[in-house]
Design a protein around this motif. Structure first.
Motif, mmCIF file in Angstrom:
data_model
loop_
_atom_site.group_PDB
_atom_site.id
_atom_site.type_symbol
_atom_site.label_atom_id
_atom_site.label_comp_id
_atom_site.label_asym_id
_atom_site.label_seq_id
_atom_site.Cartn_x
_atom_site.Cartn_y
_atom_site.Cartn_z
ATOM 1 N N VAL A 76 -17.726 11.315 62.019
ATOM 2 C CA VAL A 76 -16.833 10.494 62.843
ATOM 3 C C VAL A 76 -17.110 10.751 64.326
ATOM 4 O O VAL A 76 -17.139 11.902 64.770
ATOM 5 C CB VAL A 76 -15.359 10.799 62.525
ATOM 6 N N VAL A 79 -12.301 7.117 67.109
ATOM 7 C CA VAL A 79 -11.189 6.536 66.351
ATOM 8 C C VAL A 79 -10.568 5.418 67.161
ATOM 9 O O VAL A 79 -10.208 5.605 68.324
ATOM 10 C CB VAL A 79 -10.119 7.612 66.037
ATOM 11 N N ILE A 85 -12.424 3.667 62.185
ATOM 12 C CA ILE A 85 -13.175 4.798 62.737
ATOM 13 C C ILE A 85 -14.659 4.478 62.749
ATOM 14 O O ILE A 85 -15.158 3.742 61.897
ATOM 15 C CB ILE A 85 -12.914 6.087 61.947
ATOM 16 N N TRP A 110 -5.677 9.916 59.265
ATOM 17 C CA TRP A 110 -7.009 9.362 59.509
ATOM 18 C C TRP A 110 -7.959 10.487 59.940
ATOM 19 O O TRP A 110 -7.541 11.488 60.528
ATOM 20 C CB TRP A 110 -6.955 8.349 60.643
#
Length: 285
Positions: A76, A79, A85, A110
């Motif tokens: 990731v 966001v 994401i 998340w």
């Protein structure tokens, strides 16, 4: 172009300029950066087909594990609460989005920057490429069996599924699956979070592990005792609480039960760190 994207394709080099070769497949031309290797007009080249941030068709010969039909890990990088994401799967000029539609309803759960998701890619009717997290079945097929000799071992684990019944995790260093019951955590981990989990049991039926995010009882005692010492030091070496104080007052001050508090006081008195009387508890110099 839709059927070619997010897949490994083979096309012919038909042209070039200073920066790129141009590879054709089914009438679509993909730009291939010359920094990836030497080719000539007429060569057949295999690579991963995608669209860059400007929606231009591109090809890379770098190995990309994540395609329409294969799963791979993505990290990731950003966001967006209104979108989802962004994941880095190894391309310098493109990241892929996991839509908010397939993320937990609670945004606190998340993934955050640096977390990891195991995904495959999907292409919509507008030629946009999305990342889809793997489901339980994918992890079950990928993982090997756990063993009944791992008690109290601590391993990194990646959260891949959130349920009311608990947290499902994958142990990447062992290629095993584990489960964390809600009673074995202080707070629910988020999707994609990498946690340190301790083995507390083994499930013979499916050869997976029962795990805990809580420290062992003696470690909790040490943590509670240190918390009490820190509190005393910050409050002039004295507090009005002692082992006769009410559970409510102890909970309000330290967030622990009276039983935990008394155990911690006992340990500190044995170590001659504190003394207590009817007025409260005092640090010993």
């Amino acid at each position: 172009m839709n059927h070619l994207l997010a897949s490994v394709i083979t096309g012919m080099v038909t042209d070039e300029n200073e920066k790129n070769y141009f590879v054709q497949k089914d009438g679509i031309t993909f730009a291939l950066d010359k920094s990836e290797g030497l080719h000539h007009i007429g060569d057949m080249v295999s690579g991963f087909a995608y669209t860059d941030t400007l929606q231009k068709a591109r090809l890379t010969t770098k190995e990309i594990a994540t395609t329409r039909t294969t799963y791979g890990w993505g990290v990731v990088t950003e966001v967006r609460r209104d979108l989802g994401i962004f994941l880095d799967i190894g391309l310098e000029d493109k990241q892929f989005v996991v839509s908010l539609d397939v993320l937990p309803e609670l945004k606190e759960l998340w993934p955050k920057k640096g977390d990891k998701l195991y995904v495959r890619l999907e292409v919509d009717k507008k030629d946009r490429i999305w990342a889809l997290p793997a489901d339980q079945e994918v992890f079950q097929k990928m993982a090997g069996p756990a063993y009944n000799n791992m008690q109290n071992q601590t391993w990194p684990a990646i959260v891949y599924r959130l349920k009311l019944s608990g947290t499902f995790v994958y142990l990447p260093e062992n290629n095993m699956l584990g489960f964390i019951h809600p009673s074995e955590r202080f707070a629910e981990p988020r999707l994609g979070e990498v946690v340190k989990a301790r083995v507390i049991g083994f499930r013979e039926v499916d050869r997976t592990l029962n795990l805990s995010l809580k420290p062992r009882s003696f470690e909790m005692l040490e943590n509670d005792a240190q918390m009490i010492l820190t509190y005393l030091e910050a409050n002039g070496g004295f507090m009005t609480l002692n082992d006769k104080s009410s559970p409510e007052d102890i909970k309000e001050t330290f967030g622990i039960s009276k039983g935990q508090f008394k155990k911690a006081l006992g340990g500190l008195m044995k170590a001659k760190k504190i003394k207590q009387d009817e007025l409260g508890t005092e640090l010993i110099d």
